[in-house]
Design a protein around this motif. Sequence first.
Motif, short mmCIF file in Angstrom:
data_model
loop_
_atom_site.label_atom_id
_atom_site.label_comp_id
_atom_site.label_asym_id
_atom_site.label_seq_id
_atom_site.Cartn_x
_atom_site.Cartn_y
_atom_site.Cartn_z
N ASN A 106 6.63 6.20 6.36
CA ASN A 106 7.36 6.27 7.63
C ASN A 106 6.47 5.89 8.81
O ASN A 106 6.92 5.22 9.76
CB ASN A 106 7.94 7.67 7.84
N TYR A 107 5.21 6.31 8.74
CA TYR A 107 4.31 6.00 9.85
C TYR A 107 4.05 4.50 9.93
O TYR A 107 4.08 3.90 11.01
CB TYR A 107 2.99 6.75 9.71
N PHE A 108 3.76 3.87 8.80
CA PHE A 108 3.54 2.43 8.81
C PHE A 108 4.76 1.68 9.33
O PHE A 108 4.64 0.73 10.11
CB PHE A 108 3.20 1.93 7.40
N LYS A 109 5.94 2.10 8.90
CA LYS A 109 7.16 1.40 9.33
C LYS A 109 7.42 1.58 10.82
O LYS A 109 7.98 0.70 11.47
CB LYS A 109 8.35 1.90 8.50
N SER A 110 7.00 2.71 11.35
CA SER A 110 7.21 2.99 12.78
C SER A 110 6.11 2.38 13.65
O SER A 110 6.25 2.33 14.87
CB SER A 110 7.27 4.50 13.02
N ASN A 111 5.02 1.95 13.03
CA ASN A 111 3.87 1.43 13.77
C ASN A 111 3.39 0.13 13.11
O ASN A 111 2.39 0.11 12.38
CB ASN A 111 2.74 2.46 13.79
N PRO A 112 4.09 -0.96 13.36
CA PRO A 112 3.81 -2.21 12.65
C PRO A 112 2.43 -2.80 12.92
O PRO A 112 1.97 -3.64 12.14
CB PRO A 112 4.92 -3.15 13.14
N GLN A 113 1.75 -2.39 13.98
CA GLN A 113 0.40 -2.90 14.25
C GLN A 113 -0.68 -2.08 13.56
O GLN A 113 -1.86 -2.39 13.67
CB GLN A 113 0.13 -2.93 15.76
N CYS A 114 -0.26 -1.04 12.86
CA CYS A 114 -1.23 -0.18 12.16
C CYS A 114 -1.62 -0.85 10.84
O CYS A 114 -0.79 -1.03 9.95
CB CYS A 114 -0.64 1.20 11.91
N GLY A 115 -2.89 -1.18 10.72
CA GLY A 115 -3.38 -1.81 9.50
C GLY A 115 -3.97 -0.83 8.51
O GLY A 115 -4.08 -1.13 7.32
N LEU A 116 -4.34 0.35 9.01
CA LEU A 116 -4.96 1.35 8.14
C LEU A 116 -4.73 2.74 8.73
O LEU A 116 -4.84 2.92 9.95
CB LEU A 116 -6.45 1.08 7.99
N ILE A 117 -4.43 3.69 7.86
CA ILE A 117 -4.27 5.08 8.28
C ILE A 117 -5.45 5.90 7.80
O ILE A 117 -5.81 5.86 6.62
CB ILE A 117 -2.96 5.69 7.72
N ALA A 118 -6.07 6.62 8.72
CA ALA A 118 -7.14 7.55 8.40
C ALA A 118 -6.55 8.96 8.32
O ALA A 118 -5.77 9.36 9.19
CB ALA A 118 -8.23 7.50 9.48
N PHE A 119 -6.89 9.69 7.28
CA PHE A 119 -6.35 11.03 7.08
C PHE A 119 -7.22 12.10 7.73
O PHE A 119 -8.39 11.87 8.06
CB PHE A 119 -6.25 11.33 5.58
N ARG A 120 -6.64 13.28 7.86
CA ARG A 120 -7.42 14.47 8.24
C ARG A 120 -8.15 14.96 6.99
O ARG A 120 -7.54 15.15 5.93
CB ARG A 120 -6.47 15.54 8.79
N ILE A 121 -9.46 15.17 7.09
CA ILE A 121 -10.26 15.47 5.91
C ILE A 121 -11.03 16.77 6.09
O ILE A 121 -11.76 16.95 7.08
CB ILE A 121 -11.24 14.32 5.61
N TYR A 122 -10.84 17.65 5.14
CA TYR A 122 -11.64 18.88 5.10
C TYR A 122 -12.72 18.73 4.03
O TYR A 122 -12.43 18.48 2.87
CB TYR A 122 -10.77 20.10 4.79
N TRP A 123 -13.97 18.88 4.45
CA TRP A 123 -15.12 18.77 3.54
C TRP A 123 -15.52 20.18 3.10
O TRP A 123 -16.00 20.98 3.90
CB TRP A 123 -16.30 18.10 4.23
N GLY A 124 -15.36 20.47 1.83
CA GLY A 124 -15.74 21.80 1.34
C GLY A 124 -15.28 22.00 -0.08
O GLY A 124 -14.31 21.38 -0.54
N THR A 125 -15.96 22.90 -0.78
CA THR A 125 -15.63 23.16 -2.18
C THR A 125 -14.54 24.21 -2.33
O THR A 125 -13.97 24.37 -3.41
CB THR A 125 -16.88 23.60 -2.94
N THR A 126 -14.26 24.94 -1.27
CA THR A 126 -13.16 25.91 -1.28
C THR A 126 -12.20 25.59 -0.14
O THR A 126 -12.62 25.14 0.93
CB THR A 126 -13.68 27.35 -1.13
N ILE A 127 -10.94 25.85 -0.38
CA ILE A 127 -9.91 25.53 0.61
C ILE A 127 -9.84 26.63 1.66
O ILE A 127 -9.78 27.82 1.31
CB ILE A 127 -8.55 25.36 -0.07
#
Length: 305
Positions: A106-127
């Motif tokens: 949905n995000y790509f379709k709503s933002n046609p100039q977006c070539g790449l999506i970066a995610f939110r990333i949590y770095w850790g061995t436990t959630i």
Amino acid sequence: MKKKSFSILISTKNRKEDLQITLSKIHYLFLQDNVSCVVYDDGSTDGTFAFVKNNFPDVILYRNEISKGYLYCRNKMLNETTADYAISLDDDAHFLTENPLLLIENYFKSNPQCGLIAFRIYWGTTIPDNLISKDVRCRVQSFVGCAHVWNMQAWRAIPNYPEWFVFYGEEDFASYQLFKKNWEINYLPDVLVNHRVDMKLRKKNDDYHIRLRSSLRSGWFLFLLFYPAVVIPRKIAYSIWIQFTTKVLKGDWRVFKIIGIVLIDVLKNGFKILKNRNKLTATEYVAYQSLAPAKIYWVPEIQTT
């Protein structure tokens, strides 16, 4: 065979246990009709290939008998996929957001100039207990290699990842190329990924100085490839100063040697740098610097009662 909307691409080498966790966590995604999963085993000697073949028969599996490097693997997977969107995941990363694919599409379709999506990333061995974020969607300079997704139209518009970088820096290389082609990189915090890495322990690992060399070298490569000539000496001098003040003067004398090695690395790759130089104009440089930096580490907010 019906064309897939998504392909999940994973490069791995001698990390069978990490890969097992990742594939188990995301298995529900590539069981969907419009999703494929590709694993590229880059010369593992720990039985990775046989393990995936026997336990995940629905995974498309490649193998190099002799390691060719993870950038070679990434380029091959990206160049061969026919999917509309290609999700690149490290073998020690998985989604915490359930059913992220609809959000991505949905995000790509709503933002046609977006070539790449970066995610939110949590770095850790436990959630962490709190997964809610106040981060907002925004355009950013670059992205993290361990978890992102390509609009394949954008990937096909730029050069491949530079395999001569060996390790580190390929994300920024792609980011500059996307910027030059007027494609955007957007941060989508709606999609959360767990990168199962202990950052404190990583600094104590035997490969810490190898990683430092690769990081410093790729940084200098990028200056020489993309920055206006007038800016380059100052940027390199500043990076050397930072290494001295934060590491050498605090007793890590091996960093002094690494700086010398990196200078040699740059000289050895001088022809490749000249051949691939794609400098930003002064206006482009200012515009790029005005963008928000890559969102690398997401830190959960402390809950109060």
